[in-house]
Structure formats: structure tokens, C-alpha cells
Motif scaffolding. Structure first.
Motif: not given
Length: 259
Positions: A143, A177, A181-182
């Protein structure tokens, strides 16, 4: 009411010929972001009595900057104490937003950089001053990639830099995934500010993604690699060497921004 402190681009001075290149890169970064240029010397206890002469040396370094760029805010600072505490001190007490140092000194600053609240920019003083206009950024499952994307977006907004994003090619669907997303969030940020960018699907997983980004940066003539530090560091990592150390060592004349 206390006086508002200026945010600073800090150049860590060594009092060696390499200082000139570090300062020139610092001037470029400070100009791009319209920040104060601050020359900092971290002195050992044995040099305590030399502080006045060292302070004068830093002022001598700044004299041509003040003459040629009179509108740039500049300052000098002498600090002592543990190197590991230096980034927090500079960020919290002096509003540093980036620290610039020589790539060959990564080992000296490895622990400090790993825990630093602000990024370190590692420069090879033998290279020409970077324009920071072509940037490569790896994206993996973490993240914290958003921090790299944010810094890249600032270069894109204020320096009109082009960004190349290299996405990790992980095997499991869950990791795919996370990478996806990043990348989606990164693309959304760049599009918001109309930043020119390209996104590449890499060949390597998140473990080797940064090295693939380094290969692309060197082969494409890019002039900045933006990377995340290791999320978890074990005693073995300190013994055999962090991946970041290998990246910076292999970067040759390419500047590396270590987030």
C-alpha cells in the motif's frame, strides 16, 4: 505567535569535492518545488571546536548561489548526535522534506533512511546534474506505493516530468489484485493532474520488480528512479545487504529517490 518555518531541501555536506554536485542537484530540486535550500553538516564530537570554520565553509558554498539565484532562500545548519536520529530531527524541527546525499554513502545512512519520515535522494557526484524529467517508478503489492506515486505526481506537476510505471507480475490472484489496485490508484492520481505517464506490465514479481524498474530506467535514459524501502528488515538483511543497497550500487549515474 511563532514564526512559520520554510520547508527545506536538505543537502548533507561532506566537505569534499563531491559537495558541488550534491548542491547543484539540491538547487534544482529546491527550484522545482520552490523550497529553501539548506546545507547541513553532521559533525562528530572531535570536530566540535571547528564549528565556526565549518559554518564559514558552508557559507562560502552558498555565496555563488546567493549571487546567481538571489531569489532562492538558503540556510546552513550544523548538527551532531546519532545519525539514526538525524532525519527525524531535520523533519520535525527544521521542516526538511527531502535529504540529498552521495550514493556511495548509502551504508552510512541505511538505518537512518529506513526509518526516515522524509525521502533520501542518493546522487552519484560524477554524473551530470539531473533534470528529473524522466522518472521510473516500480509498483508492487504494498500500500505504501501511494507514497512513491505522490512524490512522482509532484515532479509531474511542478517539473512536467514524465512517469513510467512498472507493475509487478505476481503469480497469485490475490497479489495480482493488490498490484492492480495500486496501479489503478496511481493512474487515477496522475490523470487528476494531467501528468504524462505510461504503465508497463513487468515480467518480475514484487520481489524483483524494483530491479526490473532499474533496468528500464537505465536503458531508457531516465534520470530518476523512485523506490520504496524494504517493509521488514531482519538482522540478516543488515548482514548481507539490503536490496536498496544493491539497487543504488547498480544505479551507476542514475539518481535514486528512496521513499
Amino acid at each position: 505567535m511563532s514564526e512559520r518555518k520554510e520547508q527545506k531541501i536538505v543537502v548533507l555536506i561532506n566537505l569534499t569535492p563531491s559537495d558541488k554536485s550534491l548542491i547543484l542537484n539540491g538547487i534544482k530540486i529546491a527550484s522545482v518545488f520552490n523550497k529553501e535550500l539548506c546545507l547541513v553538516y553532521h559533525y562528530p564530537k572531535k570536530e566540535k571546536k571547528k564549528r565556526n570554520s565549518i559554518r564559514q565553509k558552508l557559507q562560502d558554498y552558498l555565496a555563488p548561489v546567493k549571487n546567481e539565484i538571489p531569489g532562492m532562500k538558503t540556510s546552513t545548519l550544523l548538527i551532531s548526535g546519532a545519525v539514526s536520529e538525524m532525519p527525524d530531527l531535520l523533519a520535525d524541527d527544521y521542516e526538511a522534506i527531502m535529504l540529498i546525499t552521495e550514493a556511495s554513502r548509502f551504508r552510512n545512512y541505511a538505518r537512518a533512511a529506513a526509518a526516515s519520515p522524509v525521502p533520501f535522494l542518493f546522487i552519484n557526484p560524477e554524473a551530470q546534474v539531473s533534470s528529473f524529467s524522466k522518472i521510473v517508478m516500480p509498483v508492487d503489492i504494498r500500500k505504501e506505493n501511494s507514497d512513491c506515486a505522490l512524490w512522482c505526481s509532484w515532479f509531474g506537476r511542478f517539473n512536467k516530468s514524465e512517469i513510467a510505471v512498472v507493475g509487478a507480475n505476481d503469480k497469485s490472484k490475490e497479489m495480482q489484485k493488490m498490484v492492480g489496485q495500486n496501479i489503478l490508484l496511481t493512474k487515477k492520481l496522475f490523470n487528476k493532474f494531467h501528468i504524462q505517464h505510461k504503465i508497463y506490465r513487468g515480467r518480475k514479481t514484487s520481489l524483483g520488480n524494483t530491479f526490473e524498474a532499474l533496468e528500464l530506467a537505465k536503458s531508457s535514459g531516465s534520470d530518476l528512479l523512485v523506490i520504496l524501502g524494504s517493509s521488514t528488515i531482519t538482522p540478516l538483511d543488515w548482514l548481507v545487504g539490503l536490496p536498496e543497497r544493491k539497487i543504488i550500487g547498480q544505479a551507476e549515474k542514475l539518481p535514486v529517490l528512496f521513499i
